[in-house]
Enzyme design. Structure first.
Site, mmCIF file in Angstrom:
data_model
loop_
_atom_site.group_PDB
_atom_site.id
_atom_site.type_symbol
_atom_site.label_atom_id
_atom_site.label_comp_id
_atom_site.label_asym_id
_atom_site.label_seq_id
_atom_site.Cartn_x
_atom_site.Cartn_y
_atom_site.Cartn_z
ATOM 1 N N ILE A 147 14.552 44.990 106.501
ATOM 2 C CA ILE A 147 13.998 46.139 107.237
ATOM 3 C C ILE A 147 13.561 45.752 108.651
ATOM 4 O O ILE A 147 13.994 46.357 109.635
ATOM 5 C CB ILE A 147 12.832 46.769 106.447
ATOM 6 C CG1 ILE A 147 13.341 47.323 105.108
ATOM 7 C CG2 ILE A 147 12.195 47.893 107.258
ATOM 8 C CD1 ILE A 147 12.241 47.785 104.159
ATOM 9 N N GLY A 148 12.702 44.756 108.755
ATOM 10 C CA GLY A 148 12.179 44.389 110.075
ATOM 11 C C GLY A 148 13.282 44.007 111.047
ATOM 12 O O GLY A 148 13.282 44.412 112.218
ATOM 13 N N ARG B 135 34.695 63.883 114.676
ATOM 14 C CA ARG B 135 33.317 64.294 114.370
ATOM 15 C C ARG B 135 32.388 63.077 114.258
ATOM 16 O O ARG B 135 31.218 63.149 114.649
ATOM 17 C CB ARG B 135 33.263 65.147 113.103
ATOM 18 C CG ARG B 135 33.552 64.435 111.804
ATOM 19 C CD ARG B 135 33.565 65.432 110.651
ATOM 20 N NE ARG B 135 33.616 64.793 109.344
ATOM 21 C CZ ARG B 135 34.697 64.218 108.807
ATOM 22 N NH1 ARG B 135 35.838 64.188 109.485
ATOM 23 N NH2 ARG B 135 34.662 63.673 107.614
ATOM 24 N N HIS C 103 31.960 55.883 109.119
ATOM 25 C CA HIS C 103 31.313 57.015 109.797
ATOM 26 C C HIS C 103 30.485 56.616 111.010
ATOM 27 O O HIS C 103 30.449 57.344 111.994
ATOM 28 C CB HIS C 103 30.393 57.757 108.817
ATOM 29 C CG HIS C 103 31.121 58.469 107.724
ATOM 30 N ND1 HIS C 103 30.535 59.427 106.944
ATOM 31 C CD2 HIS C 103 32.395 58.352 107.273
ATOM 32 C CE1 HIS C 103 31.410 59.886 106.047
ATOM 33 N NE2 HIS C 103 32.546 59.234 106.224
ATOM 34 N N CYS D 139 16.766 39.278 106.856
ATOM 35 C CA CYS D 139 15.373 38.862 106.694
ATOM 36 C C CYS D 139 15.006 39.100 105.231
ATOM 37 O O CYS D 139 15.903 39.357 104.412
ATOM 38 C CB CYS D 139 14.434 39.580 107.680
ATOM 39 S SG CYS D 139 14.222 41.351 107.423
ATOM 40 N N GLY D 140 13.736 39.013 104.884
ATOM 41 C CA GLY D 140 13.379 39.142 103.477
ATOM 42 C C GLY D 140 13.778 40.482 102.890
ATOM 43 O O GLY D 140 14.419 40.566 101.842
ATOM 44 N N HIS E 11 13.205 33.152 107.931
ATOM 45 C CA HIS E 11 13.045 32.283 106.747
ATOM 46 C C HIS E 11 13.338 33.040 105.453
ATOM 47 O O HIS E 11 13.821 32.450 104.487
ATOM 48 C CB HIS E 11 11.634 31.693 106.726
ATOM 49 C CG HIS E 11 10.551 32.723 106.859
ATOM 50 N ND1 HIS E 11 10.333 33.399 108.039
ATOM 51 C CD2 HIS E 11 9.660 33.213 105.969
ATOM 52 C CE1 HIS E 11 9.335 34.261 107.855
ATOM 53 N NE2 HIS E 11 8.915 34.173 106.610
HETATM 54 C C1 RB5 Z 1 8.785 37.661 106.207
HETATM 55 O O1 RB5 Z 1 7.804 37.302 105.286
HETATM 56 C C2 RB5 Z 1 9.182 39.106 106.000
HETATM 57 O O2 RB5 Z 1 8.185 39.947 106.448
HETATM 58 C C3 RB5 Z 1 10.486 39.399 106.718
HETATM 59 O O3 RB5 Z 1 11.479 38.539 106.261
HETATM 60 C C4 RB5 Z 1 11.032 40.798 106.552
HETATM 61 O O4 RB5 Z 1 11.058 41.175 105.222
HETATM 62 C C5 RB5 Z 1 10.424 41.820 107.404
HETATM 63 O O5 RB5 Z 1 10.826 42.991 107.422
#
Ligand code: RB5
Length: 145
Positions: free
Chosen positions: A68-69, A132, A97, A64-65, A8
């Site tokens: 990262i996740g 490399r 690379h 995602c937001g 989302h």
């Molecule tokens: C969702 O609220 C958020 O946690 C997700 O989109 C993301 O940023 C997680 O890493």
């Protein structure tokens, strides 16, 4: 074929990415999510990594937001090299690379204009093929003893 996946937090930016890909005449497969309703990003990361590891798609874009996740999840899969990019330099270098096969973006981090430039750079930069870099990619995939 480009595999697309978002939660989302990435949904709105993904609509812009899809418009961009269509404008560029690039084919994609959209693995969701399909609304702003709260969902779990690992589900969509895995749909995209499956499409790549099974050879259905060559590259993927995950949003995602924060980016990262969804990139942490993708990078747990052998053969996946997901690069979270916030600028065009990183998008270019990760193709040259790392031969990154997934671009991760943070829908709450980058604006639409920059995000689309990052997508364009990522999709249009080839792997350098230099030994490399190929060696380092093999080392990434090497199993621990
Ligand atoms: C969702 O609220 C958020 O946690 C997700 O989109 C993301 O940023 C997680 O890493």
């Amino acid at each position: 074929m480009i595999a697309l996946g978002c939660d989302h937090g990435g949904y709105e930016l993904m609509q812009e990415v899809k418009d961009f890909l269509e404008h560029e005449g690039l084919e994609y497969q959209d693995f969701g999510c399909y609304s702003m309703e709260s969902v779990d990003y690992p589900v969509y990361a895995r749909k995209v990594t499956d499409a790549i590891t099974q050879g259905v798609c060559e590259k993927g874009i995950l949003i995602c937001g924060s980016g990262i996740g969804i990139s942490i999840t993708a990078n747990k899969v052998p053969g996946i090299r997901a690069a979270l990019c916030t600028d065009c330099f990183c998008a270019e270098v990760t193709r040259l690379h790392n031969d990154a096969n997934i671009l991760a973006l943070g829908g709450r981090v980058v604006g639409v204009g920059l995000a689309l430039k990052i997508v364009d750079t990522f999709l249009n930069t080839p792997f350098s093929g230099e030994e490399r870099h190929a060696r380092r990619i093999r080392l990434i995939e090497q199993e621990e003893d």
